[in-house]
Design a protein around this motif. Structure first.
Motif, PDB file in Angstrom:
ATOM      1  N   ALA A  36      37.600  34.832 -22.996  1.00 44.97           N
ATOM      2  CA  ALA A  36      37.632  35.695 -21.825  1.00 44.97           C
ATOM      3  C   ALA A  36      37.056  34.944 -20.635  1.00 44.97           C
ATOM      4  N   ARG A  37      37.521  35.307 -19.472  1.00 39.64           N
ATOM      5  CA  ARG A  37      37.061  34.643 -18.251  1.00 39.64           C
ATOM      6  C   ARG A  37      35.553  34.803 -18.120  1.00 39.64           C
ATOM      7  N   GLY A  38      34.867  33.702 -17.935  1.00 38.94           N
ATOM      8  CA  GLY A  38      33.414  33.739 -17.787  1.00 38.94           C
ATOM      9  C   GLY A  38      32.664  33.851 -19.102  1.00 38.94           C
ATOM     10  N   CYS A  39      33.372  33.749 -20.222  1.00 40.45           N
ATOM     11  CA  CYS A  39      32.743  33.866 -21.542  1.00 40.45           C
ATOM     12  C   CYS A  39      32.243  32.488 -21.977  1.00 40.45           C
ATOM     13  N   HIS A  40      30.938  32.310 -21.927  1.00 39.36           N
ATOM     14  CA  HIS A  40      30.341  31.016 -22.276  1.00 39.36           C
ATOM     15  C   HIS A  40      29.258  31.247 -23.330  1.00 39.36           C
ATOM     16  N   MET A  41      29.661  31.241 -24.586  1.00 35.81           N
ATOM     17  CA  MET A  41      28.730  31.531 -25.675  1.00 35.81           C
ATOM     18  C   MET A  41      28.338  30.292 -26.483  1.00 35.81           C
ATOM     19  N   ALA A  42      28.980  29.158 -26.223  1.00 38.50           N
ATOM     20  CA  ALA A  42      28.732  27.962 -27.036  1.00 38.50           C
ATOM     21  C   ALA A  42      27.254  27.560 -27.050  1.00 38.50           C
ATOM     22  N   GLN A  43      26.537  27.859 -25.991  1.00 38.58           N
ATOM     23  CA  GLN A  43      25.120  27.497 -25.924  1.00 38.58           C
ATOM     24  C   GLN A  43      24.288  28.206 -26.985  1.00 38.58           C
ATOM     25  N   PHE A  44      24.850  29.246 -27.601  1.00 41.43           N
ATOM     26  CA  PHE A  44      24.105  30.012 -28.597  1.00 41.43           C
ATOM     27  C   PHE A  44      24.486  29.669 -30.036  1.00 41.43           C
ATOM     28  N   LYS A  45      25.198  28.544 -30.234  1.00 44.70           N
ATOM     29  CA  LYS A  45      25.561  28.151 -31.601  1.00 44.70           C
ATOM     30  C   LYS A  45      24.322  27.948 -32.459  1.00 44.70           C
ATOM     31  N   LEU A 126      17.166  38.329 -26.034  1.00 44.98           N
ATOM     32  CA  LEU A 126      18.275  39.203 -26.422  1.00 44.98           C
ATOM     33  C   LEU A 126      18.981  39.789 -25.200  1.00 44.98           C
ATOM     34  N   GLN A 127      18.220  40.120 -24.157  1.00 41.67           N
ATOM     35  CA  GLN A 127      18.846  40.627 -22.933  1.00 41.67           C
ATOM     36  C   GLN A 127      19.723  39.553 -22.293  1.00 41.67           C
ATOM     37  N   ASN A 128      19.273  38.306 -22.318  1.00 41.62           N
ATOM     38  CA  ASN A 128      20.061  37.200 -21.780  1.00 41.62           C
ATOM     39  C   ASN A 128      21.341  37.012 -22.596  1.00 41.62           C
ATOM     40  N   ILE A 129      21.212  36.987 -23.916  1.00 40.87           N
ATOM     41  CA  ILE A 129      22.372  36.838 -24.785  1.00 40.87           C
ATOM     42  C   ILE A 129      23.347  37.987 -24.556  1.00 40.87           C
ATOM     43  N   HIS A 130      22.820  39.199 -24.470  1.00 45.95           N
ATOM     44  CA  HIS A 130      23.667  40.380 -24.275  1.00 45.95           C
ATOM     45  C   HIS A 130      24.425  40.316 -22.953  1.00 45.95           C
ATOM     46  N   SER A 131      23.764  39.880 -21.902  1.00 42.31           N
ATOM     47  CA  SER A 131      24.444  39.794 -20.599  1.00 42.31           C
ATOM     48  C   SER A 131      25.565  38.757 -20.640  1.00 42.31           C
ATOM     49  N   LYS A 132      25.333  37.630 -21.312  1.00 42.75           N
ATOM     50  CA  LYS A 132      26.389  36.614 -21.442  1.00 42.75           C
ATOM     51  C   LYS A 132      27.527  37.118 -22.332  1.00 42.75           C
ATOM     52  N   LEU A 133      27.188  37.828 -23.368  1.00 43.95           N
ATOM     53  CA  LEU A 133      28.173  38.342 -24.305  1.00 43.95           C
ATOM     54  C   LEU A 133      29.090  39.380 -23.666  1.00 43.95           C
ATOM     55  N   GLN A 134      28.583  40.145 -22.735  1.00 43.90           N
ATOM     56  CA  GLN A 134      29.397  41.176 -22.085  1.00 43.90           C
ATOM     57  C   GLN A 134      30.598  40.584 -21.358  1.00 43.90           C
ATOM     58  N   ALA A 135      30.506  39.329 -20.937  1.00 46.81           N
ATOM     59  CA  ALA A 135      31.642  38.668 -20.291  1.00 46.81           C
ATOM     60  C   ALA A 135      32.742  38.349 -21.304  1.00 46.81           C
ATOM     61  N   CYS A 136      32.420  38.407 -22.588  1.00 49.07           N
ATOM     62  CA  CYS A 136      33.389  38.087 -23.649  1.00 49.07           C
ATOM     63  C   CYS A 136      34.086  39.324 -24.200  1.00 49.07           C
ATOM     64  N   VAL A 137      33.617  40.481 -23.797  1.00 45.54           N
ATOM     65  CA  VAL A 137      34.156  41.733 -24.327  1.00 45.54           C
ATOM     66  C   VAL A 137      35.092  42.341 -23.294  1.00 45.54           C
ATOM     67  N   PRO A 138      36.304  42.722 -23.709  1.00 44.46           N
ATOM     68  CA  PRO A 138      37.224  43.334 -22.748  1.00 44.46           C
ATOM     69  C   PRO A 138      36.617  44.609 -22.167  1.00 44.46           C
ATOM     70  N   ALA A 139      36.741  44.779 -20.855  1.00 39.35           N
ATOM     71  CA  ALA A 139      36.165  45.949 -20.188  1.00 39.35           C
ATOM     72  C   ALA A 139      36.832  47.232 -20.671  1.00 39.35           C
ATOM     73  N   GLN A 140      38.133  47.266 -20.668  1.00 38.51           N
ATOM     74  CA  GLN A 140      38.887  48.422 -21.135  1.00 38.51           C
ATOM     75  C   GLN A 140      39.773  47.975 -22.274  1.00 38.51           C
ATOM     76  N   PRO A 141      39.618  48.580 -23.446  1.00 39.69           N
ATOM     77  CA  PRO A 141      40.477  48.157 -24.542  1.00 39.69           C
ATOM     78  C   PRO A 141      41.943  48.475 -24.259  1.00 39.69           C
ATOM     79  N   THR A 142      42.792  47.518 -24.563  1.00 36.89           N
ATOM     80  CA  THR A 142      44.232  47.748 -24.441  1.00 36.89           C
ATOM     81  C   THR A 142      44.715  48.369 -25.739  1.00 36.89           C
ATOM     82  N   ALA A 143      45.967  48.783 -25.756  1.00 32.51           N
ATOM     83  CA  ALA A 143      46.507  49.401 -26.967  1.00 32.51           C
ATOM     84  C   ALA A 143      46.390  48.456 -28.155  1.00 32.51           C
TER      85      ALA A 143
END
Length: 195
Positions: A36-45, A126-143
């Motif tokens: 997802a755009r802006g989803c940068h989770m690799a730093q948490f491997k 955890l708040q930092n991880i959660h804020s970064k993770l939110q960029a990886c989750v679709p805002a509105q689920p599609t069908a």
């Protein structure tokens, strides 16, 4: 133009020309869904030993204050059989985000207790991880991305967990912290490499 620069330019032009004609194999795009755009989770491997120690210290402080009580926590909120690897790659951040949201809610409520000091650093992380993770989750689920199957069951179970006693929630969350960080977060950060 210097002879070295001319050679580099000729090689670059030749490579471009050959790749456009199909004469040279060009790597194809990965078959996995793009992040997802802006989803940068690799730093948490993997978290640093100091970061993991902060969570261990909080868990140990909880264990020291933990007294078996007359409440029934027989159903495991985070069963050992669940594994993010069993979800599709796009579902993993959704599941982890829900798990982190519940974890944060419980830990923030505990921050006013005698454990408050030991929870400060873990809560910030955890708040930092959660804020970064939110960029990886679709805002509105599609069908096609509406929760089904395992993901639906997982999310439903986390939603139902909010109805449990606070003591059960606290124990479940505290004893799941290291798994969340070393398995679930690592899996999401690894993307399609988590198999």
């Amino acid at each position: 133009m210097a002879p070295g620069c001319t050679l580099v330019l000729v090689l670059m032009l030749t490579t471009v020309a050959l790749s456009r004609t199909g004469a040279v194999p060009v790597p194809s795009a990965p078959r996995a869904l793009p992040p997802a755009r802006g989803c940068h989770m690799a730093q948490f491997k993997s978290l640093s030993p100091q970061e993991l120690q902060a969570f261990k210290t909080a868990r140990d402080a909880f264990e020291d204050s933990f007294l078996p009580k007359d409440w029934d926590c027989s159903t495991h909120l985070f069963p050992r059989t669940r594994d993010l690897k069993h979800l599709q790659v796009w579902e993993r951040p959704v599941a982890l985000e829900a798990e982190l949201a519940l974890t944060l809610t419980v830990l923030e409520a505990m921050a006013n207790s005698s454990l408050g000091h030991s929870l400060e650093q873990p809560l910030l992380m955890l708040q930092n991880i959660h804020s970064k993770l939110q960029a990886c989750v679709p805002a509105q689920p599609t069908a096609s991305s509406r929760p089904r199957g395992r993901l639906h069951h997982w999310l439903h179970r986390l939603q139902e967990a909010r109805k449990k006693s606070q003591d059960c929630l606290e124990a479940s969350v505290m004893f799941n912290l290291l798994r969340l960080l070393t398995r679930d977060l690592k899996c999401v950060a690894s993307g399609d490499q988590c198999v």
